[in-house]
Each structure stands twice: as structure tokens, then as C-alpha cells.
Design an enzyme around this catalytic site. Structure first.
Site, PDB file in Angstrom:
ATOM      1  N   ASP A  58      -5.081   2.576  -1.962  1.00 30.99           N
ATOM      2  CA  ASP A  58      -4.898   2.750  -3.311  1.00 30.99           C
ATOM      3  C   ASP A  58      -6.053   2.213  -4.301  1.00 30.99           C
ATOM      4  OD1 ASP A  58      -2.350   3.626  -2.787  1.00 30.99           O
ATOM      5  OD2 ASP A  58      -1.449   1.426  -3.526  1.00 30.99           O
ATOM      6  N   ASP A 117      -4.689   6.786  -0.129  1.00 24.44           N
ATOM      7  CA  ASP A 117      -3.573   6.658  -0.641  1.00 24.44           C
ATOM      8  C   ASP A 117      -3.541   7.183  -2.009  1.00 24.44           C
ATOM      9  OD1 ASP A 117      -0.829   5.852  -0.799  1.00 24.44           O
ATOM     10  OD2 ASP A 117      -1.135   3.919   0.257  1.00 24.44           O
ATOM     11  N   ASP A 133      -0.714   2.931  -8.127  1.00 22.96           N
ATOM     12  CA  ASP A 133       0.576   2.645  -7.707  1.00 22.96           C
ATOM     13  C   ASP A 133       1.105   1.433  -8.129  1.00 22.96           C
ATOM     14  OD1 ASP A 133       0.039   5.127  -6.270  1.00 22.96           O
ATOM     15  OD2 ASP A 133       0.734   4.359  -4.223  1.00 22.96           O
ATOM     16  N   ARG A 188       2.711  13.624  -7.909  1.00 26.67           N
ATOM     17  CA  ARG A 188       2.905  12.426  -8.265  1.00 26.67           C
ATOM     18  C   ARG A 188       2.100  12.177  -9.856  1.00 26.67           C
ATOM     19  NH1 ARG A 188       2.605   8.751  -2.806  1.00 26.67           N
ATOM     20  NH2 ARG A 188       4.352   9.919  -1.943  1.00 26.67           N
TER      21      ARG A 188
END
Ligand SMILES: *[C@@H]1O[C@H](CO)[C@@H](O)[C@H](O)[C@H]1NC(C)=O
Ligand SMILES: *[C@@H]1O[C@H](CO)[C@@H](O)[C@H](O)[C@H]1NC(C)=O
Ligand SMILES: *[C@@H]1O[C@H](CO)[C@@H](O)[C@H](O)[C@H]1NC(C)=O
Ligand SMILES: *[C@@H]1O[C@H](CO)[C@@H](O)[C@H](O)[C@H]1NC(C)=O
Length: 328
Positions: free
Chosen positions: A140, A169, A173, A226
């Protein structure tokens, strides 16, 4: 080592708080000014303003860093520190683990971090502002876990969509019961799976009652999904501008969201629930011809003050302002 400006603690009279940023718009530097955007005092709006507030390293030492090793050293521990990153840094999949009571600031828009993760894990009271973070292979850009009071502001996070979906990724997050987080004024772009809040269907025991997050005034662009996906948590979304984001806010597994005055252009599913086990209260949005297909929700208000602008004014307020556009 180039810790250029350690300020001894005894000199606290010299205003050790984070410097007030200026914002560059149309080539002119002006003091940044409240409404719906960053507070001129450098405080977050939204969930990061709750639970005692998020002040980062205000009142602590001031440090300037230019290499990965200097950054790693400066962000350790829980002592308050304002760490300014003065030049671009490239890594190779490293994890830079940030302790409590830290502000990490990019000096200006020239600073680009590449191929390493900023991790906030088991920490409290962290501010990350004004940084471009890109192309983190296998990781991330920013990962927040088991942490509270985190403000992510004026970031530019991205990769590309030339590789397969899992080559990179996430960008931002927020997992493992992260709580009281605000993501604001950021450009989130060119990526497959942008932002994940709650990482697993089976993590209800840890996450339920946490994952309280606010996303406002962000510019989301060229993203597959997302925007974000949110399990279990509580999400407030206002004045975001989404351009070419296929799947936007996905509220799922008991999540409740309040979605106000956002704009979507060229989106397939702006606001939806993949499992119809969540709820959304939506008002004042421009879904760009697509719709809200999430079940009706219960989150009608949030416990903090904020200013909304009309959907018709969001594009002008956000595009060009969101991102690492500040100077410290
Ligand atoms: C700051 O906000 C006030 C309204 O709250 C506005 O009148 C003023 O023009 C703004 N200043 C700048 C520099 O944007
Ligand atoms: C701006 O920050 C100050 C100091 O933290 C706070 O008192 C004020 O409520 C904030 N304003 C907004 C609009 O959040
Ligand atoms: C840092 O934050 C913790 C809470 O996470 C607090 O207990 C501690 O006193 C802070 N330390 C400093 C040096 O400010
Ligand atoms: C990024 O880091 C990975 C290790 O995680 C490394 O294999 C790769 O070569 C790096 N990529 C670039 C472009 O530096």
C-alpha cells in the site's frame, strides 16, 4: 545524517507547532482558508477531529529529512516531532513505520516518495500531509492499522493501470480497527483498487464499532474500484469529486455511510453495496447519470462540524486544489 534542524526542547517559545502552509493556486500563494477544506490552523475536519483531536507532532521537535534512513529514524517512537521531507525518496518495498505524535510533511510539490509504504500501526495522533506517494510494488502507499486519530491530507497517491490488479496493493488502506481517520484534499488516482476500509469479511470482531472515517474534498480519478470499499465501519463522504471511477463507495457488511454533495462523472456504480448488508444516507449528490443502489441507511448525522458546498461547486473547489499543492 542530515537532521538539519533539530530544535532543543528548551526553546519551546519558538513556536514549534507545524508551520502554517500556504496554498498555490493559479500561481499565487495564499493563506489556506477553512471552508470545507483544510483548516487554516492545520487541524482536520471530520472523524480525526474527534476523540481528543489530531495534532500530530505539534509542540515537538522539528526535523528535516532527505533519505530513507533519515526518515525511518525520525518517525520512530512516540515523542512529538514535525518531520519535513525535503526531497524525493525511492525505496524498494520498505515499510516506514510511524510512531505516535508525528507530523510528516512534504516540503513542497516536488517531493515524491516511490516504492515504499508509510505504515501507521499501533499508533495514535499522526498527520501525513502534502506528499506524492507512487508505485508501491506489492504494498500500500499508506497503511493504517490498529491506530487512532490519523489525518491524511493533501496527498497525491497513485500507481498505474498497466500492470495486473494485484501488482500494486492499495493506495490508502485503513484496517484492523483503525479509527478516527480523515482523508482530505487528496488526489487519489490511476490505480485498480484505491482505498480499503476493513480488509476481511471475517474481521467483524476486531472492526465492529471502529473504522470511523471521513473522506472530503478528494479528487478521485481513473480508478477501477474501492472508492473506497468499507466493511463494518462508519463513513462520512462529502464534497468529493470522482472522475472515471468505475466502482465508487461500496458499503458492505454492516457499514453505514453518510454521502453528501459529492460528484461522479463517468462512473458505473457511484454508491452501492456488494452484499446489500449496509446502509447509505445520500443527499445533494450528482451521480452523473448513474445511481445510488445501496440500501437506505441510518447515519443521518455526524458528531462534528463541517461546511458543505453544493455539488455544482465541487469540481471547481477540488480539482487543482486536492493533491500535494501546499508548501511548508
Ligand atoms: C477566507 O474565507 C473568507 C470567508 O470565510 C473569505 O471571505 C476570504 O476571502 C477567504 N480568504 C482566502 C485567502 O481565501
Ligand atoms: C479549526 O481548528 C481550530 C483549532 O484546532 C478549531 O477550533 C476549529 O473548530 C477548526 N475549524 C473547523 C472548521 O474545523
Ligand atoms: C504521545 O502520544 C501518547 C498517546 O498515544 C501519549 O501518551 C504520549 O504522552 C505522547 N508523547 C509525547 C512525547 O507527546
Ligand atoms: C520496487 O520494490 C520491489 C520490492 O518490493 C522491487 O522488486 C522493485 O524492483 C522495485 N521497483 C522499482 C521500480 O524500483
Amino acid at each position: 545524517m542530515r537532521f538539519s534542524s533539530f530544535i532543543p526542547l528548551g526553546l519551546s517559545a519558538l513556536a514549534l507547532a507545524a508551520p502554517t502552509p500556504t496554498i498555490k493556486k493559479n500561481g499565487i500563494f495564499a493563506r489556506q482558508n477553512g471552508t470545507g477544506s483544510t483548516n487554516s490552523s492545520g487541524s482536520p475536519i471530520g472523524y480525526a477531529s474527534e476523540n481528543g483531536g489530531t495534532t500530530g507532532g505539534a509542540g515537538g521537535s522539528a526535523v528535516s529529512v532527505s533519505t530513507l534512513a533519515e526518515l525511518q529514524a525520525a518517525v520512530k517512537g512516540d515523542e512529538a516531532a514535525v518531520i519535513t521531507i525535503a526531497s524525493s525518496i525511492k525505496g524498494s518495498g520498505d515499510n516506514v513505520k510511524i510512531g505516535s505524535n508525528k507530523s510528516i510533511l512534504g516540503k513542497d510539490s516536488s517531493v515524491v516518495l516511490e516504492n515504499f509504504t508509510l505504515t501507521v500501526k499501533g499508533a495514535k495522533n499522526v498527520i501525513i500531509r502534502n506528499l506524492a506517494i507512487q508505485k508501491v510494488v506489492g504494498g500500500d502507499a499508506i497503511a493504517v492499522q490498529k491506530s487512532t486519530n490519523v489525518w491524511l491530507d493533501h496527498l497525491d497517491v497513485s500507481s498505474d493501470r498497466d500492470h495486473d490488479k494485484d501488482y500494486y496493493d492499495g493506495l490508502i488502506d485503513l484496517t484492523h480497527a483503525a479509527d478516527f481517520v480523515t482523508v482530505s484534499n487528496s488526489k487519489i488516482h490511476d490505480h485498480w483498487k484505491a482505498s480499503l476500509v476493513g480488509h476481511s469479511d471475517s474481521n467483524s470482531a476486531e472492526d465492529t464499532g471502529h473504522l470511523r472515517v471521513t473522506y472530503h474534498n478528494n479528487h478521485w480519478e481513473n480508478i477501477n474500484s474501492r472508492g473506497p470499499s468499507l466493511r463494518f465501519g462508519t463513513g462520512h463522504f462529502f464534497n468529493n469529486y470522482y472522475n472515471a471511477v468505475s466502482d465508487g463507495i461500496n458499503a458492505r457488511l454492516g457499514a453505514q455511510v453518510l454521502v453528501e454533495n459529492n460528484v461522479w462523472v463517468d462512473s458505473k456504480k457511484p454508491l452501492y453495496s456488494v452484499d446489500n448488508d449496509a446502509g447509505a444516507v445520500a443527499s445533494g449528490n450528482d451521480f452523473g447519470g448513474a445511481g445510488n443502489t445501496a440500501p437506505a441507511g441510518t447515519l443521518k448525522s455526524v458528531p462534528y462540524k463541517y461546511d458543505l458546498i453544493e455539488a455544482s461547486a465541487v469540481k471547481a473547489a477540488v480539482v487543482g486544489t486536492a493533491g500535494n499543492t501546499l508548501t511548508f
